[in-house]
Design a protein around this motif. Structure first.
Motif, PDB file in Angstrom:
ATOM      1  N   GLY A 135       8.195  -9.324   6.500  1.00 32.04           N
ATOM      2  CA  GLY A 135       7.281  -9.530   7.525  1.00 32.04           C
ATOM      3  C   GLY A 135       6.709  -8.363   8.432  1.00 32.04           C
ATOM      4  O   GLY A 135       5.725  -8.249   8.857  1.00 32.04           O
ATOM      5  N   LEU A 139       2.933  -7.043   9.031  1.00 26.52           N
ATOM      6  CA  LEU A 139       2.510  -6.758  10.358  1.00 26.52           C
ATOM      7  C   LEU A 139       1.961  -5.369  10.459  1.00 26.52           C
ATOM      8  O   LEU A 139       0.851  -5.233  11.133  1.00 26.52           O
ATOM      9  CB  LEU A 139       3.729  -6.873  11.437  1.00 26.52           C
ATOM     10  CG  LEU A 139       3.202  -6.758  12.812  1.00 26.52           C
ATOM     11  CD1 LEU A 139       1.934  -7.782  12.928  1.00 26.52           C
ATOM     12  CD2 LEU A 139       4.345  -6.973  13.628  1.00 26.52           C
ATOM     13  N   GLU A 140       2.505  -4.386   9.827  1.00 21.75           N
ATOM     14  CA  GLU A 140       1.999  -3.176   9.969  1.00 21.75           C
ATOM     15  C   GLU A 140       0.631  -3.076   9.013  1.00 21.75           C
ATOM     16  O   GLU A 140      -0.442  -2.341   9.508  1.00 21.75           O
ATOM     17  CB  GLU A 140       2.801  -2.200   9.140  1.00 21.75           C
ATOM     18  CG  GLU A 140       4.146  -1.728  10.043  1.00 21.75           C
ATOM     19  CD  GLU A 140       5.323  -0.859   9.239  1.00 21.75           C
ATOM     20  OE1 GLU A 140       4.936  -0.850   7.970  1.00 21.75           O
ATOM     21  OE2 GLU A 140       6.224  -0.620   9.876  1.00 21.75           O
ATOM     22  N   ASP A 143      -1.930  -4.923  11.515  1.00 17.27           N
ATOM     23  CA  ASP A 143      -2.443  -3.679  12.294  1.00 17.27           C
ATOM     24  C   ASP A 143      -3.621  -2.761  11.716  1.00 17.27           C
ATOM     25  O   ASP A 143      -4.410  -2.299  12.429  1.00 17.27           O
ATOM     26  CB  ASP A 143      -1.359  -3.197  13.147  1.00 17.27           C
ATOM     27  CG  ASP A 143      -0.369  -3.985  14.021  1.00 17.27           C
ATOM     28  OD1 ASP A 143      -1.069  -5.109  14.462  1.00 17.27           O
ATOM     29  OD2 ASP A 143       0.543  -3.710  14.339  1.00 17.27           O
ATOM     30  N   ALA A 210       5.614 -11.273  12.007  1.00 19.71           N
ATOM     31  CA  ALA A 210       4.370 -11.166  11.659  1.00 19.71           C
ATOM     32  C   ALA A 210       3.587 -12.640  12.380  1.00 19.71           C
ATOM     33  O   ALA A 210       2.363 -12.632  12.813  1.00 19.71           O
ATOM     34  CB  ALA A 210       3.817 -10.981  10.605  1.00 19.71           C
ATOM     35  N   SER A 211       4.415 -13.610  12.677  1.00 17.92           N
ATOM     36  CA  SER A 211       3.884 -14.883  13.090  1.00 17.92           C
ATOM     37  C   SER A 211       3.180 -14.527  14.493  1.00 17.92           C
ATOM     38  O   SER A 211       2.122 -15.234  14.730  1.00 17.92           O
ATOM     39  CB  SER A 211       5.113 -16.034  13.049  1.00 17.92           C
ATOM     40  OG  SER A 211       4.463 -17.134  13.534  1.00 17.92           O
ATOM     41  N   ARG A 213       1.415 -12.483  16.048  1.00 20.07           N
ATOM     42  CA  ARG A 213       0.300 -11.836  15.905  1.00 20.07           C
ATOM     43  C   ARG A 213      -0.794 -12.630  15.002  1.00 20.07           C
ATOM     44  O   ARG A 213      -1.945 -12.673  15.418  1.00 20.07           O
ATOM     45  CB  ARG A 213       0.454 -10.503  15.143  1.00 20.07           C
ATOM     46  CG  ARG A 213      -0.922  -9.567  15.029  1.00 20.07           C
ATOM     47  CD  ARG A 213      -1.325  -9.140  16.243  1.00 20.07           C
ATOM     48  NE  ARG A 213      -0.557  -8.497  17.177  1.00 20.07           N
ATOM     49  CZ  ARG A 213      -0.431  -7.222  17.065  1.00 20.07           C
ATOM     50  NH1 ARG A 213      -1.056  -6.445  16.193  1.00 20.07           N
ATOM     51  NH2 ARG A 213       0.516  -6.580  17.821  1.00 20.07           N
TER      52      ARG A 213
END
Length: 226
Positions: A135, A139-140, A143, A210-211, A213
């Motif tokens: 996750g 997320l990276e 972004d 990541a949830s 975002r």
């Protein structure tokens, strides 16, 4: 335990190793399924390279389904997991960018052994740890895509892109969004077409890093190539 008749969404691949073979399982949010067995010629030490490559190729083929963890299981004090992880580290570093690999001490060569790992909560803990680390990677990726503008926010945009020159790379949906759209034909069609052209589709649990975002984006985001 998983409810009978329900598969759920992909979470991890489980690989049980012993002297003679690798036993490959696919783990879903509500079930575990036997997938394939890879036999090893124990009389030919050179065959171990081909043995490990067969496993990696199966991992590669399944990644786009949305599996976010690889759990490698073998008995305590046996070297099978370490040898396989060394193979990945030396020859398949690309896996580190896509998924998280965890080692589990225990047998996973039969259905009853996998059930024992589930009943002892060992498998769930390993899967949770792997998906949490993946996750962070997702997320990276999200972004970076947001910074570059390589992102889609709606199903309509995805339907348009799959019929254009652009290509979906990673589709992320929250567990809630996925559940709400189980009967949405446009969503299911766009997801299937995206998988067919090589996109990875990942369902994100509420506890995943990541949830939050993804929820800010409405529960759906698709990273694309330009």
């Amino acid at each position: 335990m998983p409810r009978r008749g329900r598969r759920g969404y992909p979470t991890a691949m489980l690989i049980g190793l012993d002297l003679r073979a690798a036993y490959f399982w696919t783990i879903y949010s509500e079930s575990a399924k036997f997938y394939k067995i890879f036999q090893r010629n124990i009389d030919d030490e050179k065959s171990i390279y081909r043995f490990h490559e067969e496993i990696v190729e199966t991992i590669r083929a399944l990644l786009h389904e949305g599996f976010t963890g690889i759990i490698v299981a073998s008995e305590d004090r046996m070297p099978y997991s370490k040898i396989f992880l060394d193979h990945i580290s030396k020859r398949h570093r690309w896996l580190d960018d896509r998924v998280t690999v965890k080692v589990l001490t225990g047998k996973a060569t039969t259905a009853s052994q996998v059930i024992q790992l589930i009943n002892a909560n060992q498998l769930q803990e390993s899967v949770a740890n792997a998906t949490e680390e993946t996750g962070v990677k997702l997320l990276e990726q999200l972004d970076k895509a947001l910074d570059k503008g390589n992102i889609l926010y709606t199903i309509d945009e995805l339907n348009y892109v799959v019929n254009s020159n652009k290509k979906p790379v990673t589709i992320m949906v929250t567990e809630e969004f996925n559940q709400r759209n189980q009967t949405n034909r446009r969503f299911q069609s766009a997801i299937q077409v995206s998988k067919n052209i090589g996109a990875t589709v990942v369902v994100i649990k509420t506890t995943n890093p990541a949830s939050p975002r993804l929820n800010q984006l409405g529960g759906f985001a698709c990273v694309i190539t330009q």
